[in-house]
Design a protein around this motif. Structure first.
Motif, PDB file in Angstrom:
ATOM      1  N   MET A   1     -60.145 -97.773 -40.407  1.00 30.41           N
ATOM      2  CA  MET A   1     -60.845 -96.514 -40.273  1.00 30.41           C
ATOM      3  C   MET A   1     -62.342 -96.791 -40.338  1.00 30.41           C
ATOM      4  SD  MET A   1     -60.691 -92.897 -42.365  1.00 30.41           S
ATOM      5  CE  MET A   1     -59.726 -93.567 -43.614  1.00 30.41           C
ATOM      6  N   GLN A   2     -63.066 -96.166 -39.425  1.00 34.91           N
ATOM      7  CA  GLN A   2     -64.516 -96.291 -39.358  1.00 34.91           C
ATOM      8  C   GLN A   2     -65.157 -95.047 -39.974  1.00 34.91           C
ATOM      9  OE1 GLN A   2     -65.846 -99.138 -37.999  1.00 34.91           O
ATOM     10  NE2 GLN A   2     -63.721 -99.776 -37.772  1.00 34.91           N
ATOM     11  N   SER A  90     -58.139 -89.566 -47.481  1.00 32.38           N
ATOM     12  CA  SER A  90     -58.020 -89.867 -46.053  1.00 32.38           C
ATOM     13  C   SER A  90     -57.458 -91.265 -45.810  1.00 32.38           C
ATOM     14  CB  SER A  90     -59.363 -89.705 -45.354  1.00 32.38           C
ATOM     15  OG  SER A  90     -60.281 -90.658 -45.839  1.00 32.38           O
ATOM     16  N   GLN A  91     -57.671 -92.201 -46.748  1.00 36.94           N
ATOM     17  CA  GLN A  91     -57.096 -93.539 -46.600  1.00 36.94           C
ATOM     18  C   GLN A  91     -55.575 -93.483 -46.519  1.00 36.94           C
ATOM     19  OE1 GLN A  91     -58.134 -96.566 -46.077  1.00 36.94           O
ATOM     20  NE2 GLN A  91     -60.306 -96.078 -46.115  1.00 36.94           N
ATOM     21  N   ARG A  92     -54.968 -92.573 -47.271  1.00 37.43           N
ATOM     22  CA  ARG A  92     -53.509 -92.441 -47.247  1.00 37.43           C
ATOM     23  C   ARG A  92     -53.004 -91.893 -45.921  1.00 37.43           C
ATOM     24  NH1 ARG A  92     -52.186 -89.064 -52.215  1.00 37.43           N
ATOM     25  NH2 ARG A  92     -50.965 -88.101 -50.595  1.00 37.43           N
ATOM     26  N   GLN A 133     -53.390 -80.905 -48.700  1.00 43.65           N
ATOM     27  CA  GLN A 133     -52.921 -79.766 -47.900  1.00 43.65           C
ATOM     28  C   GLN A 133     -53.598 -79.757 -46.534  1.00 43.65           C
ATOM     29  OE1 GLN A 133     -53.954 -76.346 -50.224  1.00 43.65           O
ATOM     30  NE2 GLN A 133     -51.921 -76.169 -51.145  1.00 43.65           N
ATOM     31  N   LEU A 134     -54.890 -80.021 -46.512  1.00 37.39           N
ATOM     32  CA  LEU A 134     -55.663 -80.020 -45.270  1.00 37.39           C
ATOM     33  C   LEU A 134     -55.109 -81.043 -44.282  1.00 37.39           C
ATOM     34  CD1 LEU A 134     -58.446 -78.874 -44.054  1.00 37.39           C
ATOM     35  CD2 LEU A 134     -59.386 -81.052 -44.804  1.00 37.39           C
ATOM     36  N   PHE A 135     -54.897 -82.274 -44.756  1.00 33.94           N
ATOM     37  CA  PHE A 135     -54.410 -83.319 -43.870  1.00 33.94           C
ATOM     38  C   PHE A 135     -52.949 -83.103 -43.466  1.00 33.94           C
ATOM     39  CE2 PHE A 135     -58.106 -85.707 -45.518  1.00 33.94           C
ATOM     40  CZ  PHE A 135     -58.627 -86.149 -44.312  1.00 33.94           C
TER      41      PHE A 135
END
Length: 149
Positions: A1-2, A90-92, A133-135
């Motif tokens: 991921m960048q 976000s890494q997950r 929840q968002l992701f």
């Protein structure tokens, strides 16, 4: 991921549109176009201007940025704690996210009466749960669109 680093990158991602929302966060996404498979000679390349996506995002990867404005999180400690939570959560989800540019934006303040400390475990847990929840919501929308196609 960048990670997004420049203002034009953030502006391009925000122009892509909102994919998912919660009470405090919004997820914006800009899809990256497929590069052409044709070979271009250096002479031909001079006449053609690269697209905005090619100029700003040279790698075809999942890009992520976090926006936590002072308007919604007055203390720097709080802003930094929220950003850390955004990048950790976000890494997950990065393996499931599509190849695109994503920006997670704080769009409302957390109640200072409920979260007295600028960076408490209670606040971090609330932020983490809402980001999950968002992701999850964004990924479910992606799955539904894949089924329709």
């Amino acid at each position: 991921m960048q990670r997004l680093k420049t203002r034009p990158q953030f502006q391009a991602a925000l122009a892509g549109g909102t994919v998912s929302r919660t009470a405090h966060f919004a997820l914006h996404r800009l899809s990256l176009t497929q590069p052409s498979d044709t070979c271009v000679t250096p002479g031909e390349q001079l006449g053609l201007a690269p697209s905005l996506e090619q100029a700003l995002f040279d790698l075809r990867d999942v890009w992520l940025g976090a926006m936590v404005p002072k308007r919604w999180a007055r203390r720097a400690v709080t802003r930094n704690a929220i950003k850390r939570q955004i990048y950790n959560v976000s890494q997950r989800f990065c393996v499931d996210l599509p190849v695109a540019v994503h920006v997670v934006r704080l769009r409302a303040t957390f109640d200072r009466k409920a979260f007295i400390s600028a960076s408490s475990d209670h606040l971090k847990l609330a932020v983490r749960q809402e980001l999950e929840q968002l992701f999850v919501h964004a990924l479910h929308l992606d799955k539904r669109q894949e089924v329709r196609a």
